[in-house]
Design an enzyme around this catalytic site. Structure first.
Site, PDB file in Angstrom:
ATOM      1  N   ARG A 121       0.816  -1.232   0.000  1.00  0.00           N
ATOM      2  CA  ARG A 121       0.000   0.000   0.000  1.00  0.00           C
ATOM      3  C   ARG A 121       0.848   1.281   0.000  1.00  0.00           C
ATOM      4  NH1 ARG A 121      -3.275  -2.957   3.702  1.00  0.00           N
ATOM      5  NH2 ARG A 121      -5.045  -3.819   2.583  1.00  0.00           N
ATOM      6  N   LYS A 143       3.368  11.656 -11.241  1.00  0.00           N
ATOM      7  CA  LYS A 143       2.518  10.817 -12.091  1.00  0.00           C
ATOM      8  C   LYS A 143       3.246   9.496 -12.289  1.00  0.00           C
ATOM      9  CE  LYS A 143      -0.222  13.902 -14.990  1.00  0.00           C
ATOM     10  NZ  LYS A 143      -0.439  14.387 -16.365  1.00  0.00           N
ATOM     11  N   GLU A 185      10.635  18.710 -24.401  1.00  0.00           N
ATOM     12  CA  GLU A 185       9.878  18.937 -23.159  1.00  0.00           C
ATOM     13  C   GLU A 185      10.442  20.156 -22.412  1.00  0.00           C
ATOM     14  OE1 GLU A 185       7.109  17.544 -22.298  1.00  0.00           O
ATOM     15  OE2 GLU A 185       7.047  15.467 -22.997  1.00  0.00           O
ATOM     16  N   LYS A 234       7.921  23.285 -13.484  1.00  0.00           N
ATOM     17  CA  LYS A 234       7.076  22.103 -13.274  1.00  0.00           C
ATOM     18  C   LYS A 234       6.681  22.017 -11.798  1.00  0.00           C
ATOM     19  CE  LYS A 234       5.670  17.625 -14.102  1.00  0.00           C
ATOM     20  NZ  LYS A 234       5.705  16.389 -14.839  1.00  0.00           N
ATOM     21  N   GLU A 244      -4.065  17.525 -11.518  1.00  0.00           N
ATOM     22  CA  GLU A 244      -4.478  17.951 -12.866  1.00  0.00           C
ATOM     23  C   GLU A 244      -5.972  18.259 -12.958  1.00  0.00           C
ATOM     24  OE1 GLU A 244      -2.263  16.059 -16.075  1.00  0.00           O
ATOM     25  OE2 GLU A 244      -3.995  16.325 -17.363  1.00  0.00           O
ATOM     26  N   ARG A 248      -2.550  22.234 -14.146  1.00  0.00           N
ATOM     27  CA  ARG A 248      -1.570  21.246 -14.602  1.00  0.00           C
ATOM     28  C   ARG A 248      -1.813  20.806 -16.041  1.00  0.00           C
ATOM     29  NH1 ARG A 248       1.133  16.254 -11.128  1.00  0.00           N
ATOM     30  NH2 ARG A 248       2.396  15.469 -12.846  1.00  0.00           N
ATOM     31  N   ASN A 252       0.368  19.714 -20.797  1.00  0.00           N
ATOM     32  CA  ASN A 252       0.071  18.866 -21.953  1.00  0.00           C
ATOM     33  C   ASN A 252       0.128  19.642 -23.269  1.00  0.00           C
ATOM     34  OD1 ASN A 252      -0.433  16.389 -20.580  1.00  0.00           O
ATOM     35  ND2 ASN A 252      -2.294  17.343 -19.766  1.00  0.00           N
ATOM     36  N   HIS A 255       0.589  17.876 -26.534  1.00  0.00           N
ATOM     37  CA  HIS A 255       0.390  16.449 -26.281  1.00  0.00           C
ATOM     38  C   HIS A 255      -0.878  15.883 -26.928  1.00  0.00           C
ATOM     39  CE1 HIS A 255       3.706  17.074 -23.603  1.00  0.00           C
ATOM     40  NE2 HIS A 255       3.683  15.845 -23.156  1.00  0.00           N
ATOM     41  N   HIS A 259      -0.022  12.569 -28.754  1.00  0.00           N
ATOM     42  CA  HIS A 259      -0.543  11.238 -28.417  1.00  0.00           C
ATOM     43  C   HIS A 259      -1.224  10.607 -29.622  1.00  0.00           C
ATOM     44  CE1 HIS A 259      -0.481  12.346 -23.895  1.00  0.00           C
ATOM     45  NE2 HIS A 259       0.607  11.692 -24.241  1.00  0.00           N
ATOM     46  N   HIS A 272       8.607   9.755 -27.680  1.00  0.00           N
ATOM     47  CA  HIS A 272       7.563  10.613 -27.123  1.00  0.00           C
ATOM     48  C   HIS A 272       7.899  12.106 -27.307  1.00  0.00           C
ATOM     49  CE1 HIS A 272       4.424  12.105 -24.553  1.00  0.00           C
ATOM     50  NE2 HIS A 272       5.319  12.683 -23.755  1.00  0.00           N
TER      51      HIS A 272
HETATM   52  P1  NAD Z   1      13.271   5.838 -21.548  1.00  0.00           P
HETATM   53  O1  NAD Z   1      13.126   5.672 -20.108  1.00  0.00           O
HETATM   54  O2  NAD Z   1      12.821   4.726 -22.424  1.00  0.00           O
HETATM   55  O3  NAD Z   1      14.789   6.169 -21.878  1.00  0.00           O
HETATM   56  C1  NAD Z   1      15.182   6.364 -23.216  1.00  0.00           C
HETATM   57  C2  NAD Z   1      16.344   5.442 -23.620  1.00  0.00           C
HETATM   58  O4  NAD Z   1      17.550   5.992 -23.114  1.00  0.00           O
HETATM   59  C3  NAD Z   1      16.256   4.029 -23.062  1.00  0.00           C
HETATM   60  O5  NAD Z   1      16.740   3.140 -24.036  1.00  0.00           O
HETATM   61  C4  NAD Z   1      17.214   4.067 -21.867  1.00  0.00           C
HETATM   62  O6  NAD Z   1      17.752   2.796 -21.583  1.00  0.00           O
HETATM   63  C5  NAD Z   1      18.268   5.013 -22.366  1.00  0.00           C
HETATM   64  N1  NAD Z   1      18.987   5.777 -21.349  1.00  0.00           N
HETATM   65  C6  NAD Z   1      18.454   6.383 -20.265  1.00  0.00           C
HETATM   66  N2  NAD Z   1      19.379   7.131 -19.634  1.00  0.00           N
HETATM   67  C7  NAD Z   1      20.523   6.966 -20.325  1.00  0.00           C
HETATM   68  C8  NAD Z   1      21.827   7.495 -20.174  1.00  0.00           C
HETATM   69  N3  NAD Z   1      22.118   8.387 -19.219  1.00  0.00           N
HETATM   70  N4  NAD Z   1      22.783   7.088 -21.032  1.00  0.00           N
HETATM   71  C9  NAD Z   1      22.467   6.221 -22.053  1.00  0.00           C
HETATM   72  N5  NAD Z   1      21.254   5.713 -22.260  1.00  0.00           N
HETATM   73  C10 NAD Z   1      20.287   6.097 -21.408  1.00  0.00           C
HETATM   74  O7  NAD Z   1      12.506   7.134 -22.094  1.00  0.00           O
HETATM   75  P2  NAD Z   1      12.260   8.603 -21.510  1.00  0.00           P
HETATM   76  O8  NAD Z   1      12.163   9.450 -22.710  1.00  0.00           O
HETATM   77  O9  NAD Z   1      13.208   8.970 -20.446  1.00  0.00           O
HETATM   78  O10 NAD Z   1      10.823   8.461 -20.847  1.00  0.00           O
HETATM   79  C11 NAD Z   1       9.681   8.155 -21.616  1.00  0.00           C
HETATM   80  C12 NAD Z   1       8.614   7.662 -20.663  1.00  0.00           C
HETATM   81  O11 NAD Z   1       8.323   8.686 -19.722  1.00  0.00           O
HETATM   82  C13 NAD Z   1       7.300   7.305 -21.333  1.00  0.00           C
HETATM   83  O12 NAD Z   1       6.867   6.056 -20.830  1.00  0.00           O
HETATM   84  C14 NAD Z   1       6.351   8.403 -20.911  1.00  0.00           C
HETATM   85  O13 NAD Z   1       5.025   7.957 -20.795  1.00  0.00           O
HETATM   86  C15 NAD Z   1       6.913   8.771 -19.562  1.00  0.00           C
HETATM   87  N6  NAD Z   1       6.616  10.146 -19.132  1.00  0.00           N
HETATM   88  C16 NAD Z   1       6.092  10.314 -17.899  1.00  0.00           C
HETATM   89  C17 NAD Z   1       5.829  11.579 -17.424  1.00  0.00           C
HETATM   90  C18 NAD Z   1       5.312  11.772 -16.034  1.00  0.00           C
HETATM   91  O14 NAD Z   1       4.950  12.888 -15.682  1.00  0.00           O
HETATM   92  N7  NAD Z   1       5.316  10.745 -15.219  1.00  0.00           N
HETATM   93  C19 NAD Z   1       6.101  12.698 -18.232  1.00  0.00           C
HETATM   94  C20 NAD Z   1       6.630  12.499 -19.498  1.00  0.00           C
HETATM   95  C21 NAD Z   1       6.885  11.204 -19.944  1.00  0.00           C
HETATM   96  N1  GLY Z   2       3.973  15.382 -17.972  1.00  0.00           N
HETATM   97  C1  GLY Z   2       2.745  16.009 -17.662  1.00  0.00           C
HETATM   98  C2  GLY Z   2       2.495  16.114 -16.208  1.00  0.00           C
HETATM   99  O1  GLY Z   2       3.324  15.750 -15.409  1.00  0.00           O
HETATM  100  O2  GLY Z   2       1.438  16.536 -15.831  1.00  0.00           O
END
Ligand code: NAD
Ligand code: GLY
Length: 369
Positions: A121, A143, A185, A234, A244, A248, A252, A255, A259, A272
């Site tokens: 939990r 998130k 971003e 942020k 949100e 918030r 987006n 986005h 999306h 992304h």
């Molecule tokens: P990711 O986590 O897939 O990383 C991108 C690639 O880079 C991967 O292959 C990873 O292994 C590699 N990598 C990471 N750090 C590295 C480093 N320092 N050196 C070499 N390689 C490295 O992708 P991302 O773009 O970081 O994140 C995308 C995800 O984030 C999506 O799932 C998206 O939905 C999510 N997201 C969440 C939020 C939120 O608010 N929670 C906001 C935006 C995106």
């Molecule tokens: N990435 C959008 C949010 O965190 O609300």
């Protein structure tokens, strides 16, 4: 090292930002959590580069770290992978005093955060982002989610981390394409919130500092400053509207189109951040056609985006009808009404509900033809 404080109704936490912080993860955590077992979750690209530093520092600070390395990539963000992490945590005897550390990009952060929110939990977790996107966006704001076969991030929660440790030194191993995706971003914050930030980015180009990936090499101190600014923005937005309900939503920006582009290409064409970059351009055009953005401001924003970011070419086989259809699966939809975040000026956006669909369609057509 900079410390940015995020204060939401469900928790207050520091974001530590600097160079070479990974080796101090344990010390930084010790200021927030008593020593105990810690499950470090990472992926196969990040773990060989950074897990040792992180584990050693946790151990030196009195924690008992366990490591779980995932294959990585969007396809691991599932309930099945989460179940594997619960098993690993149970086998390691992690109780409520334990913590989870997400060492990686947004995929690892969202997934490990989701596991932390639900294991027993809820146990504390630490975001240690290693991509630019994760540093400026996903590691802050709580998130957490996994994907469902019917859509991305559909199963999740708002669950704030106990702390965030952003070590910009990790960016030097980040592939250029991933860096560019994160930069999209980062630029977003200037467009939605901070006119001065926008002008600074414009001036950066006027001084002929090369755009895109070269910014990383050519302008390290500046980059750190920009990441700090993005995290502050942020932090401020999620502090005012954690769940949100209103403000918030502006995070987006770009986005709604992004999306739809990702979904219409089965998440296999764009990163992304690349889709967000395209989505911001399309939102600028929509705002211009709807006359909420003056032509001159639209031109300035477009120029900035095109100079700073690299855009993949539109997928050759993608049909406008597929993008239009995917728009209607957007989570931000209110009833049948599509919702877009549109620029009103550089540094200011508005929420636009149900714009005339023929104009939305025109924007998509112009992009694809
Ligand atoms: P990711 O986590 O897939 O990383 C991108 C690639 O880079 C991967 O292959 C990873 O292994 C590699 N990598 C990471 N750090 C590295 C480093 N320092 N050196 C070499 N390689 C490295 O992708 P991302 O773009 O970081 O994140 C995308 C995800 O984030 C999506 O799932 C998206 O939905 C999510 N997201 C969440 C939020 C939120 O608010 N929670 C906001 C935006 C995106
Ligand atoms: N990435 C959008 C949010 O965190 O609300």
């Amino acid at each position: 090292m900079f410390t940015i404080r995020v204060q939401t109704p469900s928790g207050r936490y520091p974001v530590f930002l600097g160079r070479g912080l990974l080796k101090n993860t344990g010390l930084l955590l010790a200021g927030q959590l008593p020593a105990g077992p810690v499950l470090v979750v990472s992926d196969k690209n990040v773990a060989p580069l950074y897990a040792r530093q992180c584990l050693q520092s946790l151990q030196a600070a009195g924690y008992k770290p366990y490591l779980k390395v995932l294959a990585g990539g969007e396809q691991v963000k599932t309930l099945e992978t989460a179940a594997g992490l619960y098993t690993r945590a149970l086998q390691a005897g992690l109780d409520r005093r334990a913590a989870i550390v997400a060492l990686g990009g947004g995929v690892v952060g969202d997934l490990a955060g989701f596991v932390a929110a639900t294991y027993l939990r809820g146990v504390p977790y630490v975001q240690v982002p290693t991509t630019l996107l994760a540093m400026v966006d996903s590691s802050v704001g709580g998130k957490v989610a996994v994907n469902h076969p019917l859509g991305k991030n559909l199963i999740g929660s708002f669950y704030q981390p106990t702390l965030v440790v952003s070590d910009v030194a990790a960016l030097k191993t980040l592939p250029a394409r991933e860096f560019n995706a994160g930069l999209a971003e980062l630029v977003k914050y200037a467009l939605i919130w901070d006119r001065k930030f926008f002008i600074d980015l414009e001036n950066l180009q006027q001084k002929n500092i090369p755009a895109g990936n070269s910014l990383l090499h050519a302008a390290q101190p500046r980059l750190l400053k920009y990441i700090r600014r993005a995290i502050r923005i942020k932090g401020e937005i999620v502090s005012r509207d954690e769940r949100e309900n209103d403000l918030r939503r502006i995070l987006n920006f770009g986005h709604t189109f992004a999306h739809a582009l990702e979904a219409a290409t089965d998440y296999a064409y764009y990163l992304h951040g690349e889709a967000v970059a395209c989505g911001m351009l399309l939102a600028v055009r929509l705002a211009e056609l709807l006359r909420v953005l003056e032509r001159n401001a639209a031109r300035r924003i477009r120029t900035l985006l095109r100079r700073l970011l690299k855009f993949p070419p539109p997928p050759p086989a993608l049909k406008p009808q597929a993008v239009a259809k995917a728009l209607f699966y957007d989570k931000k939809k209110e009833g049948a009404a599509l919702v877009f975040i549109l620029p009103q000026a550089a540094g200011r956006v508005l929420v636009c509900k149900a714009p005339p669909f023929n104009i939305v369609q025109q924007v998509i057509d112009e992009y694809l033809y």
